[in-house]
Scaffold this motif. Structure first.
Motif, PDB file in Angstrom:
ATOM      1  N   HIS A 122       0.834  -1.189   0.000  1.00  0.00           N
ATOM      2  CA  HIS A 122       0.000   0.000   0.000  1.00  0.00           C
ATOM      3  C   HIS A 122       0.875   1.248   0.000  1.00  0.00           C
ATOM      4  N   THR A 123       0.272   2.337  -0.463  1.00  0.00           N
ATOM      5  CA  THR A 123       0.919   3.640  -0.473  1.00  0.00           C
ATOM      6  C   THR A 123      -0.157   4.702  -0.304  1.00  0.00           C
ATOM      7  N   LEU A 124       0.274   5.927  -0.157  1.00  0.00           N
ATOM      8  CA  LEU A 124      -0.639   7.059  -0.043  1.00  0.00           C
ATOM      9  C   LEU A 124      -0.355   8.058  -1.142  1.00  0.00           C
ATOM     10  N   LEU A 125      -1.411   8.554  -1.765  1.00  0.00           N
ATOM     11  CA  LEU A 125      -1.315   9.679  -2.685  1.00  0.00           C
ATOM     12  C   LEU A 125      -2.069  10.825  -2.025  1.00  0.00           C
ATOM     13  N   CYS A 156      13.545   9.020  -2.766  1.00  0.00           N
ATOM     14  CA  CYS A 156      14.585   9.962  -3.205  1.00  0.00           C
ATOM     15  C   CYS A 156      15.293   9.520  -4.487  1.00  0.00           C
ATOM     16  N   SER A 157      14.798   8.480  -5.154  1.00  0.00           N
ATOM     17  CA  SER A 157      15.418   8.074  -6.417  1.00  0.00           C
ATOM     18  C   SER A 157      14.828   8.903  -7.563  1.00  0.00           C
ATOM     19  N   SER A 158      15.502   8.877  -8.688  1.00  0.00           N
ATOM     20  CA  SER A 158      15.057   9.670  -9.838  1.00  0.00           C
ATOM     21  C   SER A 158      13.720   9.192 -10.397  1.00  0.00           C
ATOM     22  N   GLY A 159      13.346   7.948 -10.175  1.00  0.00           N
ATOM     23  CA  GLY A 159      12.104   7.433 -10.725  1.00  0.00           C
ATOM     24  C   GLY A 159      10.883   7.627  -9.833  1.00  0.00           C
ATOM     25  N   ALA A 160      11.075   8.126  -8.619  1.00  0.00           N
ATOM     26  CA  ALA A 160       9.963   8.249  -7.668  1.00  0.00           C
ATOM     27  C   ALA A 160       8.874   9.197  -8.162  1.00  0.00           C
ATOM     28  N   GLU A 161       9.260  10.337  -8.680  1.00  0.00           N
ATOM     29  CA  GLU A 161       8.280  11.328  -9.137  1.00  0.00           C
ATOM     30  C   GLU A 161       7.443  10.783 -10.295  1.00  0.00           C
ATOM     31  N   ALA A 162       8.078  10.128 -11.248  1.00  0.00           N
ATOM     32  CA  ALA A 162       7.351   9.548 -12.389  1.00  0.00           C
ATOM     33  C   ALA A 162       6.428   8.424 -11.918  1.00  0.00           C
ATOM     34  N   TYR A 163       6.870   7.651 -10.947  1.00  0.00           N
ATOM     35  CA  TYR A 163       6.053   6.557 -10.423  1.00  0.00           C
ATOM     36  C   TYR A 163       4.781   7.110  -9.775  1.00  0.00           C
ATOM     37  N   ILE A 164       4.924   8.157  -8.952  1.00  0.00           N
ATOM     38  CA  ILE A 164       3.759   8.786  -8.320  1.00  0.00           C
ATOM     39  C   ILE A 164       2.806   9.327  -9.386  1.00  0.00           C
ATOM     40  N   ALA A 165       3.353   9.989 -10.400  1.00  0.00           N
ATOM     41  CA  ALA A 165       2.521  10.548 -11.468  1.00  0.00           C
ATOM     42  C   ALA A 165       1.741   9.442 -12.180  1.00  0.00           C
ATOM     43  N   LYS A 166       2.393   8.315 -12.429  1.00  0.00           N
ATOM     44  CA  LYS A 166       1.736   7.180 -13.081  1.00  0.00           C
ATOM     45  C   LYS A 166       0.598   6.639 -12.202  1.00  0.00           C
ATOM     46  N   LEU A 167       0.886   6.436 -10.907  1.00  0.00           N
ATOM     47  CA  LEU A 167      -0.155   5.959  -9.992  1.00  0.00           C
ATOM     48  C   LEU A 167      -1.324   6.940  -9.940  1.00  0.00           C
ATOM     49  N   ARG A 168      -1.037   8.229  -9.829  1.00  0.00           N
ATOM     50  CA  ARG A 168      -2.101   9.246  -9.787  1.00  0.00           C
ATOM     51  C   ARG A 168      -2.972   9.175 -11.035  1.00  0.00           C
ATOM     52  N   SER A 169      -2.342   9.025 -12.176  1.00  0.00           N
ATOM     53  CA  SER A 169      -3.080   8.960 -13.439  1.00  0.00           C
ATOM     54  C   SER A 169      -4.034   7.766 -13.452  1.00  0.00           C
ATOM     55  N   ILE A 170      -3.552   6.616 -13.024  1.00  0.00           N
ATOM     56  CA  ILE A 170      -4.391   5.406 -12.981  1.00  0.00           C
ATOM     57  C   ILE A 170      -5.527   5.582 -11.983  1.00  0.00           C
ATOM     58  N   VAL A 171      -5.233   6.140 -10.820  1.00  0.00           N
ATOM     59  CA  VAL A 171      -6.252   6.343  -9.792  1.00  0.00           C
ATOM     60  C   VAL A 171      -7.328   7.307 -10.294  1.00  0.00           C
ATOM     61  N   VAL A 172      -6.931   8.415 -10.906  1.00  0.00           N
ATOM     62  CA  VAL A 172      -7.899   9.385 -11.444  1.00  0.00           C
ATOM     63  C   VAL A 172      -8.781   8.722 -12.496  1.00  0.00           C
ATOM     64  N   GLU A 173      -8.181   7.936 -13.386  1.00  0.00           N
ATOM     65  CA  GLU A 173      -8.938   7.239 -14.426  1.00  0.00           C
ATOM     66  C   GLU A 173      -9.934   6.259 -13.812  1.00  0.00           C
TER      67      GLU A 173
END
Length: 181
Positions: A122-125, A156-173
């Motif tokens: 689990h995670t939080l957005l 703090c890795s370079s892929g964290a921001e893109a991963y959050i954006a991807k999850l947000r997009s799926i959740v919104v959809e």
């Protein structure tokens, strides 16, 4: 607000422990934590009502900034619950491959409580500038009782921001599809 005006002991810029035997939180504590989360590099802060990591019950008032990345993780032999104090967020439950299996939307005019008692990722957005929750879990605190999802980038890795954006997009959809049906 300075933590010295509250009955807490500072452990770090992110963690405070309530001093009093009878713990009480009011709007001053909420505003203090929100301010700490806004200023903290990781975007979060907490006041622990429990006194020691070895305590059998852990209760915390936690503030988390919207851009904070909570890496997907799961707990073994632990129960976790959130009671919403202020703000909005989506608790995203994921399977072993990282696919979303459930979304619990916490908000002031909707669901205000969530509990997970099985070891599921689990995670939080965070959907408000700052989220404030009351979290309860069983202790003692032991990092070995949790594991991070291999399908997710490290904090703090370079892929964290893109991963959050991807999850947000799926959740919104998904939420949009649910509203239409």
């Amino acid at each position: 607000m300075d933590y010295m005006s509250l009955p807490v002991t500072k452990v770090s810029d992110e963690v405070y422990i309530a001093k009093d035997e009878i713990v009480q939180f009011d709007t001053r504590a909420v505003e203090f934590l929100k301010d700490c989360a806004i200023r903290n590099p990781r975007g979060r802060a907490r006041i622990c009502a429990h006194k020691q990591p070895t305590d059998t019950l852990h209760e915390m008032l936690i503030a988390i900034r919207a851009d904070s990345y909570i890496r997907p993780h799961r707990h073994h032999d632990k129960v976790e619950s959130f009671h919403l104090i202020e703000g909005a967020a989506d608790v995203v439950i994921l399977d072993e491959q990282g696919d979303i299996t459930d979304i619990i939307s916490l908000g002031e005019n909707s669901t205000f409580y969530y509990r997970l008692d099985t070891p599921r990722y689990h995670t939080l957005l965070i959907n408000s500038p700052v989220l404030v929750i009351h979290e309860i879990t069983n202790g003692p605190f032991d990092l070995a009782q949790s594991d991070w999802a291999d399908f997710s980038p490290e904090e703090c890795s370079s892929g964290a921001e893109a991963y959050i954006a991807k999850l947000r997009s799926i959740v919104v959809e998904r939420k949009s599809i649910l509203r239409q049906s």
